[in-house]
Design an enzyme around this catalytic site. Sequence first.
Site, PDB file in Angstrom:
ATOM      1  N   GLY A 131       0.813  -1.217   0.000  1.00 53.72           N
ATOM      2  CA  GLY A 131       0.000   0.000   0.000  1.00 53.72           C
ATOM      3  C   GLY A 131       0.840   1.257   0.000  1.00 53.72           C
ATOM      4  N   ALA A 132       1.929   1.251  -0.778  1.00 57.86           N
ATOM      5  CA  ALA A 132       2.916   2.338  -0.712  1.00 57.86           C
ATOM      6  C   ALA A 132       2.650   3.470  -1.681  1.00 57.86           C
ATOM      7  CB  ALA A 132       4.316   1.769  -0.961  1.00 57.86           C
ATOM      8  N   ASN A 133       1.516   3.460  -2.377  1.00 55.65           N
ATOM      9  CA  ASN A 133       1.276   4.528  -3.352  1.00 55.65           C
ATOM     10  C   ASN A 133       0.618   5.760  -2.722  1.00 55.65           C
ATOM     11  OD1 ASN A 133      -1.023   2.357  -3.642  1.00 55.65           O
ATOM     12  ND2 ASN A 133      -1.981   4.334  -4.085  1.00 55.65           N
ATOM     13  N   GLY A 135      -0.599   7.823   1.390  1.00 54.94           N
ATOM     14  CA  GLY A 135      -0.664   7.823   2.844  1.00 54.94           C
ATOM     15  C   GLY A 135       0.631   7.478   3.545  1.00 54.94           C
ATOM     16  N   GLY A 137       2.095   4.660   3.826  1.00 52.59           N
ATOM     17  CA  GLY A 137       2.965   3.798   3.039  1.00 52.59           C
ATOM     18  C   GLY A 137       3.866   4.577   2.107  1.00 52.59           C
ATOM     19  N   TYR A 293     -12.938  -4.074  10.937  1.00 58.26           N
ATOM     20  CA  TYR A 293     -11.625  -3.428  10.936  1.00 58.26           C
ATOM     21  C   TYR A 293     -10.904  -3.689  12.255  1.00 58.26           C
ATOM     22  CZ  TYR A 293      -8.138   0.319  10.800  1.00 58.26           C
ATOM     23  OH  TYR A 293      -6.964   1.027  10.838  1.00 58.26           O
TER      24      TYR A 293
END
Length: 352
Positions: A131-133, A135, A137, A293
Amino acid sequence: MAALKYAGLEDTDSEEELPPGWEERTTKDGWVYYANHLEEKTQWEHPKSGKRKRVAGDLPYGWEQETDENGQVYFVDHINKRTTYLDPRLAFTVEDNPVKPTTRQKYDGNSTAMEILQGRDLSGKVAIITGANSGIGFETAKSLALHGACVILACRSPARGEAAVQRILEEWHKAKVEAMTLDLASLQSVQCFAEAFKSKNLPLHMLICNAAVFGAPWSLTEDGLESTFQVNHLGHFYLVQLLEDVLCQSSPARVVVVSSESHRFTEIKDSSGKLDFSLLSPSKKEYWAMLAYNRSKLCNILFSNELNRRLSPHGVTSNSVHPGNMMYSSIHRSWWLYTLLFTLARPFTKSM
């Protein structure tokens, strides 16, 4: 005076003049440190004045910063065709006067990623961040890359992954960053990602399990599991299992699982105190997004603790982390109500 001489700091005309055997150097991110060639040690403080400094401004026109095979920064003057380990900006340094923490906590809610990594050279280190694209990340990927690490951005969307890579390269064109496709909602995608990474024959020193969904409506993945549970926990669980051998071979290595304080507000046991697997992947009738969650985040912590117990003897540590209360990011995009609440709270939260 005698004390100065005894310590190897003979008196000179200026407190800024370095004693014999000392050299002034800079890190990739512009912080000044001092190397003692006689004692083969380095330190942040000036050996005489005790002050910390950093360079100010950009490199002069025609200059470029490089890193040698030992990870040491050097500078190339393309106009005069010369190379030096002395930063040309050292004539324009500014003092850094950090406020010493009054508690035993070194960092707080105002600390930035660049401050945490100040002075660290991560050349030769390899990191995978899910999820590094965007926020947290993305900020993690950028910070590690700007300090020399080779960073794999594991993203569900190839287009967004490549866009994130370009944003990092705009800050430092020699950053070692690459986007690879990883959809945690598909165990087959997780397996393909692991195989593709292993085919590169790279070590793995940092595996950061960051990707998550929040407030998503009930849906099943292609594997027949509730999506929040699989994306937030099970997909990462499987990824770590597939890359466990690479982590051990690369030790010392670490796994970081981004969890949440919200794990405290749920349980995964039935009334008799036994683990209830039906709570992990509930039916649509029993599904509540917030509770799903919370349960996934509790699973993150339990997994991280057990992983550390099993792998720490092999040089691989595992830690779970709460990134900060009400940190503003795009994780809430799936639910309009939380988007509204986060927007109203944004002036009071920590930025990326």
